[in-house]
Design a protein around this motif. Sequence first.
Motif, PDB file in Angstrom:
ATOM      1  N   THR A 248      23.392  27.302 -36.796  1.00 49.32           N
ATOM      2  CA  THR A 248      22.787  25.985 -36.666  1.00 49.32           C
ATOM      3  C   THR A 248      21.470  26.132 -35.918  1.00 49.32           C
ATOM      4  OG1 THR A 248      23.209  23.690 -36.007  1.00 49.32           O
ATOM      5  CG2 THR A 248      23.881  25.407 -34.462  1.00 49.32           C
ATOM      6  N   LEU A 249      20.826  25.014 -35.629  1.00 52.43           N
ATOM      7  CA  LEU A 249      19.564  25.042 -34.896  1.00 52.43           C
ATOM      8  C   LEU A 249      19.779  25.602 -33.492  1.00 52.43           C
ATOM      9  CD1 LEU A 249      18.240  21.502 -35.888  1.00 52.43           C
ATOM     10  CD2 LEU A 249      17.381  23.689 -36.720  1.00 52.43           C
ATOM     11  N   PRO A 250      18.795  26.329 -32.957  1.00 58.44           N
ATOM     12  CA  PRO A 250      18.958  26.866 -31.597  1.00 58.44           C
ATOM     13  C   PRO A 250      19.010  25.756 -30.556  1.00 58.44           C
ATOM     14  CG  PRO A 250      16.721  27.198 -32.390  1.00 58.44           C
ATOM     15  CD  PRO A 250      17.512  26.708 -33.563  1.00 58.44           C
ATOM     16  N   GLY A 251      19.569  26.082 -29.379  1.00 58.49           N
ATOM     17  CA  GLY A 251      19.754  25.067 -28.344  1.00 58.49           C
ATOM     18  C   GLY A 251      18.468  24.443 -27.864  1.00 58.49           C
ATOM     19  N   ASP A 252      17.340  25.193 -27.881  1.00 54.54           N
ATOM     20  CA  ASP A 252      16.074  24.644 -27.401  1.00 54.54           C
ATOM     21  C   ASP A 252      15.208  24.094 -28.520  1.00 54.54           C
ATOM     22  OD1 ASP A 252      15.503  27.018 -28.627  1.00 54.54           O
ATOM     23  OD2 ASP A 252      14.153  27.770 -27.060  1.00 54.54           O
ATOM     24  N   SER A 253      15.787  23.917 -29.698  1.00 48.98           N
ATOM     25  CA  SER A 253      15.038  23.383 -30.832  1.00 48.98           C
ATOM     26  C   SER A 253      14.611  21.939 -30.570  1.00 48.98           C
ATOM     27  CB  SER A 253      15.922  23.434 -32.092  1.00 48.98           C
ATOM     28  OG  SER A 253      15.521  22.488 -33.048  1.00 48.98           O
ATOM     29  N   PRO A 254      13.330  21.597 -30.755  1.00 49.73           N
ATOM     30  CA  PRO A 254      12.903  20.193 -30.616  1.00 49.73           C
ATOM     31  C   PRO A 254      13.660  19.270 -31.568  1.00 49.73           C
ATOM     32  CG  PRO A 254      11.006  21.658 -30.659  1.00 49.73           C
ATOM     33  CD  PRO A 254      12.192  22.498 -31.012  1.00 49.73           C
ATOM     34  N   LEU A 255      13.917  19.764 -32.783  1.00 52.95           N
ATOM     35  CA  LEU A 255      14.641  18.933 -33.743  1.00 52.95           C
ATOM     36  C   LEU A 255      16.080  18.716 -33.295  1.00 52.95           C
ATOM     37  CD1 LEU A 255      14.604  17.428 -36.403  1.00 52.95           C
ATOM     38  CD2 LEU A 255      15.056  19.593 -37.580  1.00 52.95           C
ATOM     39  N   ARG A 256      16.718  19.777 -32.776  1.00 54.19           N
ATOM     40  CA  ARG A 256      18.081  19.622 -32.273  1.00 54.19           C
ATOM     41  C   ARG A 256      18.104  18.663 -31.087  1.00 54.19           C
ATOM     42  NH1 ARG A 256      22.617  24.374 -31.340  1.00 54.19           N
ATOM     43  NH2 ARG A 256      24.180  23.100 -30.283  1.00 54.19           N
ATOM     44  N   ALA A 257      17.062  18.688 -30.260  1.00 54.20           N
ATOM     45  CA  ALA A 257      16.999  17.764 -29.121  1.00 54.20           C
ATOM     46  C   ALA A 257      16.959  16.319 -29.602  1.00 54.20           C
ATOM     47  CB  ALA A 257      15.784  18.085 -28.263  1.00 54.20           C
ATOM     48  N   ARG A 258      16.238  16.086 -30.717  1.00 52.87           N
ATOM     49  CA  ARG A 258      16.209  14.732 -31.289  1.00 52.87           C
ATOM     50  C   ARG A 258      17.604  14.297 -31.711  1.00 52.87           C
ATOM     51  NH1 ARG A 258      11.161  13.301 -33.683  1.00 52.87           N
ATOM     52  NH2 ARG A 258      12.222  11.458 -34.509  1.00 52.87           N
ATOM     53  N   TYR A 259      18.302  15.196 -32.425  1.00 53.55           N
ATOM     54  CA  TYR A 259      19.651  14.876 -32.871  1.00 53.55           C
ATOM     55  C   TYR A 259      20.598  14.710 -31.676  1.00 53.55           C
ATOM     56  CZ  TYR A 259      18.288  16.204 -37.652  1.00 53.55           C
ATOM     57  OH  TYR A 259      17.701  16.275 -38.888  1.00 53.55           O
ATOM     58  N   ARG A 260      20.440  15.574 -30.686  1.00 54.58           N
ATOM     59  CA  ARG A 260      21.302  15.512 -29.499  1.00 54.58           C
ATOM     60  C   ARG A 260      21.141  14.167 -28.782  1.00 54.58           C
ATOM     61  NH1 ARG A 260      19.109  19.473 -26.598  1.00 54.58           N
ATOM     62  NH2 ARG A 260      20.332  21.105 -27.607  1.00 54.58           N
ATOM     63  N   ARG A 326      25.136  17.467 -39.566  1.00 55.31           N
ATOM     64  CA  ARG A 326      26.542  17.900 -39.585  1.00 55.31           C
ATOM     65  C   ARG A 326      26.721  19.133 -38.694  1.00 55.31           C
ATOM     66  NH1 ARG A 326      30.862  17.367 -42.881  1.00 55.31           N
ATOM     67  NH2 ARG A 326      29.667  16.270 -44.494  1.00 55.31           N
ATOM     68  N   SER A 327      25.884  20.157 -38.895  1.00 57.19           N
ATOM     69  CA  SER A 327      26.058  21.385 -38.111  1.00 57.19           C
ATOM     70  C   SER A 327      25.735  21.142 -36.636  1.00 57.19           C
ATOM     71  CB  SER A 327      25.191  22.508 -38.676  1.00 57.19           C
ATOM     72  OG  SER A 327      23.823  22.275 -38.443  1.00 57.19           O
ATOM     73  N   VAL A 328      24.728  20.313 -36.341  1.00 59.42           N
ATOM     74  CA  VAL A 328      24.408  20.027 -34.933  1.00 59.42           C
ATOM     75  C   VAL A 328      25.560  19.279 -34.271  1.00 59.42           C
ATOM     76  CG1 VAL A 328      22.868  18.761 -33.381  1.00 59.42           C
ATOM     77  CG2 VAL A 328      21.919  20.077 -35.293  1.00 59.42           C
ATOM     78  N   THR A 329      26.130  18.300 -34.970  1.00 60.55           N
ATOM     79  CA  THR A 329      27.269  17.560 -34.428  1.00 60.55           C
ATOM     80  C   THR A 329      28.416  18.513 -34.096  1.00 60.55           C
ATOM     81  OG1 THR A 329      26.689  15.584 -35.690  1.00 60.55           O
ATOM     82  CG2 THR A 329      28.955  15.749 -34.923  1.00 60.55           C
ATOM     83  N   TYR A 330      28.664  19.453 -34.997  1.00 58.17           N
ATOM     84  CA  TYR A 330      29.766  20.393 -34.795  1.00 58.17           C
ATOM     85  C   TYR A 330      29.498  21.302 -33.604  1.00 58.17           C
ATOM     86  CZ  TYR A 330      33.287  23.937 -35.886  1.00 58.17           C
ATOM     87  OH  TYR A 330      34.349  24.804 -35.816  1.00 58.17           O
ATOM     88  N   PHE A 331      28.310  21.883 -33.527  1.00 57.17           N
ATOM     89  CA  PHE A 331      28.050  22.873 -32.480  1.00 57.17           C
ATOM     90  C   PHE A 331      27.634  22.248 -31.148  1.00 57.17           C
ATOM     91  CE2 PHE A 331      27.822  25.585 -36.246  1.00 57.17           C
ATOM     92  CZ  PHE A 331      28.612  26.648 -35.824  1.00 57.17           C
ATOM     93  N   GLU A 332      27.346  20.955 -31.123  1.00 59.17           N
ATOM     94  CA  GLU A 332      27.124  20.284 -29.841  1.00 59.17           C
ATOM     95  C   GLU A 332      28.444  20.062 -29.108  1.00 59.17           C
ATOM     96  OE1 GLU A 332      24.432  18.947 -27.876  1.00 59.17           O
ATOM     97  OE2 GLU A 332      23.495  20.557 -29.039  1.00 59.17           O
TER      98      GLU A 332
END
Length: 919
Positions: A248-260, A326-332
Amino acid sequence: MLYASTVHKGPPHGRADQLKLIAALLTGAAQGSGGALVIQGDAGAGKTTLLGADVPDTPTFRTLHASGNEDESALPHAALHALLRPVLDRRAELPPEPAAALDGICGGARPAPLTLCLATLALLTHVAAEQPVLCRVDDLQWLDPESLQVLAFVARRLGGERVAMLFGVDEDEGAPAAGIPGVATVRLPEITPDAGHAILADLLPEGLPGDVAGALVKLAAGNPGALADLARSLTPEQRRGDTPPPPTLPGDSPLRARYRARLARLGPDTRRLLLLAAADPDLDVRELIAAADAADTDISSLEPAEAAGLIRADGAALAFRQPLLRSVTYFEATVAQRRDAHRLLARTLDRRVHPLRRDLHLAAAASGPDPALAAALERAAHRAGPAHAAASLALERAAELSADPPAAAADLVDAAHAAWLAGEPHRARLLLRRIRRGAATDLLLARAELLAGEIELRAGVAANAHQMLMSAARKLGTDDPVRAVDALILAGEALTQAGNHAEYPRVARLAAELRGPDPAPAQELRFAYIAGADAMFRGDQAGARGPLTRVVTRAPFLDDAPVLMRAAMAAILLGDPAKAHQLAAQAVVVARAAGDAVTVPHALEFTAFADVALGRSEAAVEAAAEGLHLARATGQENLAANHLSTLALLAAMAADRETCLARVRDARARAIVAGLGQPQAFCDWALAVLDLSEGRAAAAMTRLQGLMWTTTGHGSPVIQVPATLHLVEAAARCGEQEIARDALNLFTGWAQTTGNATWLALAARSRALLATGEGEAEKYFREALKQHLTSESPLFRAHTELLFGQELRRRRRPGVAREHLRSALETFRQLEAKPYIDQAAAELRAAGEHIEPRQVAVAGSLTPQQVQIAQLVADGATNREVAAQMFLSTRTVDHHLRNIFARLGVRSRTELARLMAAA
């Protein structure tokens, strides 16, 4: 680091259509016909990049920038002030009332809304009097409401101004994401895999193994921002392909931060239900309700996630708004939360109905080796039928849970094969890399080499594939003769792809050594195919006919997609395109039913070949276009090059220069990298046909001679046989009949062995073109027309009538010539074959016949968009003016206009205007 704003300096990959719209907007604004456009898309889709992209061939603008800011969204006019700040000093040049209104956004008294709207419009048009103005406003969803009101007002009133406005908006961030009422909105779709690979090449110029790049492109799900984040996060081991890519997206990904951040706004019960949905992509609403009840959670807790646009229920199906979510939700979630979710789903799923899914959840919750569960996963995977992706995952987990290294190695080979059938070559390669040689038998390693060779054939270098497949065939030998012969067939295909047909006898000799005394029916057809292809490539057409006929006759009863494809190829070699089409279509049906994603686009290749041979251009374009899409979707880039070259040939036959050259460029780019001779030969053939249609007979003859006498297409009847017809025509026009006589003799001999009326007609037509006397030419032309009466190719018949009419007119027999030319013209009009329509009409006029524009029903002949273009042109608009008004590129308008002229049977704008007026 975000993609393109810091790495890629050229036009953003995969956004050509949107750039055309922006170019049309800017061109119109520069000419005094301003407007606005909203670019809408998911986070990371590249809106900011597109807004800031340099657009070639457009005038220079004075550019103003602003971007919505969540922290300033409650400050009235904050965004408007940021946008106008560079030109606010010009407000003193305006009349007192608008100048005073603009003072209000600089700290003065707040003006009336309408007054400020008018003042903003006045300031922008005043500045634009010196130089066109472009306003770029990003993150529209975070604009303060007052600024949004003013900018929307201005955007709707730019029709006569030298001002363009571009807005960017995230469609998942609240109400403003709907765009601006009254302003055109274009949504950014997911980028194609090709564009994804191009982005990775920009981000990582040192390159990535194809399987790693393919895995990243698949994980990014068409989001360029995600690709940038993933590429940045790769370790050296991941870049080499030694370890799996990130899940999935890395933990410091700006896009993952948006989803988080979006997930953090939800309550714990809502996030728990989202985790359950993320843990099983096949979970439906009923199953989620059952899992929620088992967890003592009210299903209504999902409503906040639905309201926020994170997930939606379409009937019984559940779908995340963005695939990445989906993958961010799972790995968060924590490891413990994920294992609990899998245990809960395993407990609530009915094992009798969903054994594979249930066992996969149990495996995801397992903490160590579990031989019993590994065996259950193997059994479920082998019963999965067409669900190859799920079977591959199950076999991979079985290998991880197994306590037996040889069994684990076998599971990995089977998992890789299932991944390949599912259209995931990158994942298949990664699985093959994980096989430990010390744990696998020699026979298992040979199977792995066979699979790796097949993937290399479709997605790598043809010469490498040939070596791998020949090696696998030798190692499999008599221990596994079925797979050994399959390896030889693929090795032979690698030779034909590389244009190295002279080496095919080596394949045939090794196959003969493997032949047992009484092979099974399917195995017998494998041997027959190799023997027939070998004879055909050696020029022994009589020797090829027997074995190839057996393949064609018996294959339909086996219901085996690869066998049916080989039978389709055999039918093409035998000159029976109707039978080839039937077999290829059956292969498509069988492959789709079996979930064999990699075979469908291959079977469509033969469908397109057959349609070309039958003269069914539209059907051929449809088959090749679908095949191209599916080949790319399954990572088969070499097969994609074949489809591109076929589309280039079809475009040439339609005299569509722009499309032909674009397809040739794309096909050759891949063919050169992969060492593919077949698509390059098809491209040369296409360019020769284009030369012929544009009157360059000498250039066409040179290209076609190369196909006949060089290794580019040497020994391949698939290209040489039909290309001979164009060589004869080109040579006849150049007065070089001797050049084509040997080739024509070869073609005529082949045509006679087929007994096919179409080929016999074309052979007779070619002899007519090379005839030296009037009586001889007429004899052959009439023989050709007689054969055409029983054939299924109206385009070929009409072309023969056109050539016969030309010959008769030159022999000063215009009355007889007109009879054949009229028939040809009518057929060409029915088939919408524009280049031939023009040629036949010109010949008819030269023969003394006056041709009126064809009276047709405009509405029934054109698409709604074509009707609009036709009306604008009839009203006097230039192509550039039409493009600007309809947000199209000038080239697109040119293409549509050519089709409009062909469909309506007109030759000029004047004729079109008369026809539109009458309509």
